[in-house]
Structures are given as C-alpha cells and as structure tokens.
Design an enzyme around this catalytic site. Structure first.
Site, PDB file in Angstrom:
ATOM      1  N   ARG A 158      14.629  40.498  64.943  1.00  0.00           N
ATOM      2  CA  ARG A 158      15.534  39.493  64.407  1.00  0.00           C
ATOM      3  C   ARG A 158      17.062  40.349  64.132  1.00  0.00           C
ATOM      4  NH1 ARG A 158      14.631  35.109  62.080  1.00  0.00           N
ATOM      5  NH2 ARG A 158      12.774  35.818  60.567  1.00  0.00           N
ATOM      6  N   LYS A 206      17.380  37.493  55.616  1.00  0.00           N
ATOM      7  CA  LYS A 206      17.493  37.626  54.293  1.00  0.00           C
ATOM      8  C   LYS A 206      19.194  37.667  53.799  1.00  0.00           C
ATOM      9  CE  LYS A 206      13.137  40.528  54.085  1.00  0.00           C
ATOM     10  NZ  LYS A 206      13.218  40.656  55.328  1.00  0.00           N
TER      11      LYS A 206
HETATM   12  C1  LIG Z   1      12.280  41.502  55.968  1.00  0.00           C
HETATM   13  C2  LIG Z   1      12.648  41.659  57.437  1.00  0.00           C
HETATM   14  C3  LIG Z   1      12.916  43.077  57.857  1.00  0.00           C
HETATM   15  C4  LIG Z   1      13.306  44.015  57.007  1.00  0.00           C
HETATM   16  O1  LIG Z   1      14.403  43.815  56.164  1.00  0.00           O
HETATM   17  P1  LIG Z   1      15.294  44.906  55.313  1.00  0.00           P
HETATM   18  O2  LIG Z   1      16.124  43.893  54.552  1.00  0.00           O
HETATM   19  O3  LIG Z   1      15.685  46.066  55.920  1.00  0.00           O
HETATM   20  O4  LIG Z   1      14.217  45.205  54.207  1.00  0.00           O
HETATM   21  C5  LIG Z   1      13.077  43.259  59.389  1.00  0.00           C
HETATM   22  N1  LIG Z   1      12.621  42.298  60.090  1.00  0.00           N
HETATM   23  C6  LIG Z   1      12.287  41.001  59.717  1.00  0.00           C
HETATM   24  C7  LIG Z   1      11.920  40.102  60.662  1.00  0.00           C
HETATM   25  C8  LIG Z   1      12.243  40.829  58.333  1.00  0.00           C
HETATM   26  O5  LIG Z   1      11.772  39.536  57.947  1.00  0.00           O
END
Ligand SMILES: *Cc1c(COP(=O)(O)O)cnc(C)c1O
Length: 386
Positions: free
Chosen positions: A123, A348
């Site tokens: 993503r 996020k």
């Molecule tokens: C949570 C997540 C990550 C890692 O995110 P960070 O903010 O670097 O901890 C990577 N890929 C996906 C799809 C996620 O849901």
C-alpha cells in the site's frame, strides 16, 4: 477505579492460581503443551467459567466466522465470574458479533485490492505487509483480518511465497517488510529462519519487522533458541499487541526482556476497545507497564469497521481524550500515536488533539497540556540592508 488503585497494580504480577491446578511446570512452560491444550469449544470453556447468555450464544453462532481459541496462559487471566472482564471481551465471542451494521466491511482496510501477489499487501511506497500465515495462538474477536484468519470462514489466505519473494526481489522501492498474518511466531524456528534468511538476501530490504501477539498469548514460545535465531537477522523489530495492563504478567515480561536482550527493539500496538481499555487510567497503567517491559507504545488504533464489532467500538473523541490525558502528564516515550486505518484502504491516518489555538502569518498561539496559552512568533523576512 481511581488512579491510586491503578498505580499499585502497576507491579507486574504472576498468574493468579489458575484453571489448571494440577499441571506440572514442565508442561505449563512448554509452548507445545499450551497450544495442544487451547480452549476451542463451548464444552471446554464451560468446564472453567460460568458464561453469560451473550457469550454462550456468541460461541454457538460465531463458529463459521472466526474460530474461538484460547491458550491456557491467557485463559488464566480471565475473571471466573465477571462477564465484563476486559480479557473475556477480547477472546470470548459474544452474540453482538452476529449483529449486522451496514457500515461494517469484510475487508475494512481494503487489503485484498492492494495485493500484487496473494498474501503481500503493498500500500505504501517503501514497505509491504507480508501475510505469512492465517493462524494465531488465540483469536481476537475484533481481528482486522477475521475474513481470512483462523481457517473457518469462507475466504482463505492463499499466500504465494515464491511469487512474493520474487516480487520483492524485483521491486527495489521496498526497503521495509512487515511479517504478519496470522502470527509468524507460530512457525518453527527453522521455518522462520528460512523466511528471514531469504528476505535478508535481498540487498534493498533494509528493515524487517514481525507483528506478533505470541509474546502475550503464549510467552512460553519466546525461548532462548528463538531469540538467538532472530538476532542473526538484525535490524529486526517486533510489534507486539497488548490492550490491557492485566496482560503484562511476569511471564510475559520475562519473554519481552529476553527479546530486548537479543537487541530487538519493540513497539506495542493497542486497539481502542469499549469496556476493555477505553479510559485514561487503564491506558496509563498499560503504557507504564509496557515501558517496564522495554516496549515502546507505538500505535493506538481506532477499532476497524470489522463485521460484528459494534459492541467493541468507541467514539473517536474517546481516543482523542485518552491522548490528551497522557501527553504532557507522563513520559513522552509512553505515548502511542492514535490512528485510524482509513476505511476501504487509506492507510494509517494520525489523529491528535488540537493544540493550535490560532495560526496567522505572524504567530501561532498554542495551548499546553494544562490549557495554558503560549505564543510563538513566526520568522519574519530579514532586512539587513535598508
Ligand atoms: C500498518 C501497515 C504497514 C506498516 O506501517 P507503519 O506505519 O510503517 O508501521 C505497512 N503496510 C500495511 C498494508 C499496513 O497496514
């Protein structure tokens, strides 16, 4: 409960006398015994505790959605008589799981549509989420991946390992791989070692982390042998998942310290859950205990819009109030970033209480944690020669 009572409970305690009074320490401390003796059925569970109507129906009705499975270690934290016990709410199904809310989604974070290879979610530009297994030691009722986890639902996780490794090899923009699932620490040391070794052979992968709740559900798995294997693959981080201070027992602390001594930095991910940890006092006790276990609180997640999660979700204001109640009042290291994983697939998104009272070209007026106001002047153009 007032905060003084919580302060005294900050002592890391061992298990209360448990539901398995006759088992030998050798068996109890063996993670394979723990896994073999997990509680997977209504009959097994009712041998130990008195269930409420909501729980009994929940167990009977949720069987083809997300399996129930509880390690003896975690079961021992369950209050025998209180159906509102914060541990019970996390792992014993309730009838509310069958309620239908049109806003809820099977794939709340839109992962399935971001998989270049089955099992690999790409993503963000520089990092991927690698779903290496669909099994966990115990199943959280609010699991964001309940559509594929535990093996009882309609959808299956069909990770293509070789295709995933090849994708990573030919995608130099990926410098960070997060192993998750399911719980990667359920694999044997040898299998996990093979996966980590393969990833480490890819020169552009700088950073590897593992997301796991095993240190909490099954601390017996954190053996010296596992730690010795993991430390060959540095820089390796682990994200654990703890929601309530009761989960941090002395056994859990020992495992976490063993990981820390193997040089593995650890962060904690919590999910904000109604009736579990949706108040400042519980969160404060949790983050303080995490620091005592050498774990940095990393994220506090607003509960995803998972099917059948309405009884566990809280308002966003609750989350903001919790951060407001922590920031400035306690150690900065203890404060997680509150986030919402964008419904449908936005990643996020951070949420913070608003500390900016006014912002003009000339100054910014701020409030601090005590609501006192402060003004910071913005830099103005310098005119040295008039
Ligand atoms: C949570 C997540 C990550 C890692 O995110 P960070 O903010 O670097 O901890 C990577 N890929 C996906 C799809 C996620 O849901």
């Amino acid at each position: 409960m007032n905060s003084a009572q919580y302060d005294s409970s900050i002592q890391i305690q061992s298990h209360a006398p448990g539901y398995w009074p006759n088992v030998t320490p050798e068996k109890w401390n063996d993670h394979k015994w723990q896994l073999r003796n997990r509680i997977n059925s209504l009959v097994e569970l009712e041998k130990h505790i008195e269930l409420s109507r909501e729980e009994r129906s929940g167990i009977l009705l949720s069987g083809n959605k997300l399996a129930m499975s509880i390690t003896p270690h975690f079961m021992n934290l369950v209050d025998r008589t209180d159906p509102n016990c914060p541990i019970r709410r996390q792992i014993i199904p309730r009838v509310e799981e069958t309620l239908d809310d049109p806003m809820e989604l099977t794939d709340p974070c839109g992962e399935d549509s971001h998989m270049p290879v089955p099992g690999l979610v790409h993503r963000y530009p520089d990092r991927v989420l690698f779903l290496v297994t669909d099994r966990c030691a115990s199943y959280c009722r609010y699991c964001t991946r309940s559509r594929v986890v535990s093996g009882v639902g309609e959808q299956q996780l069909e990770t293509q390992y070789e295709a995933a490794f090849e994708y990573l090899e030919r995608t130099p923009s990926v410098r960070d791989v997060l192993l998750s699932g399911g719980d990667p620490l359920l694999f044997t040391d040898a299998k996990l070692d093979r996966i980590l070794t393969r990833l480490r052979q890819i020169p552009h992968i700088q950073f590897v982390r593992i997301g796991s709740r095993i240190p909490i559900f099954l601390p017996q798995r954190i053996t010296p042998e596992l730690c010795n294997m993991l430390k060959k693959h540095h820089p390796l981080f682990i994200s654990v998942h703890t929601n309530h201070p009761k989960e941090l027992t002395s056994e859990v602390q020992e495992g976490l310290i063993r990981l820390a001594e193997a040089g593995i930095p650890m962060g904690n991910q919590s999910v904000l859950l109604k009736g579990v940890n949706d108040d400042v006092e519980t969160q404060r006790a949790l983050v303080h205990k995490l620091l005592m276990c050498r774990v940095k609180p990393y994220y506090l997640y607003q509960c995803d819009l998972i099917k059948g999660s309405s009884h566990l979700r809280t308002s966003v204001q609750k989350g903001l109030d919790i951060i407001e109640g922590l920031r400035g009042h306690t150690t900065g290291y203890a404060i997680p970033q509150y986030v919402i994983d964008g419904p449908g697939g936005g990643g996020k998104i951070p949420l913070n209480p608003n500390y900016i009272v006014e912002h003009t070209d000339n100054h910014v007026t701020l409030r601090n944690y005590e609501n006192k106001k402060f003004t910071y002047p913005e830099p103005q153009p310098l005119e040295v020669f008039q």
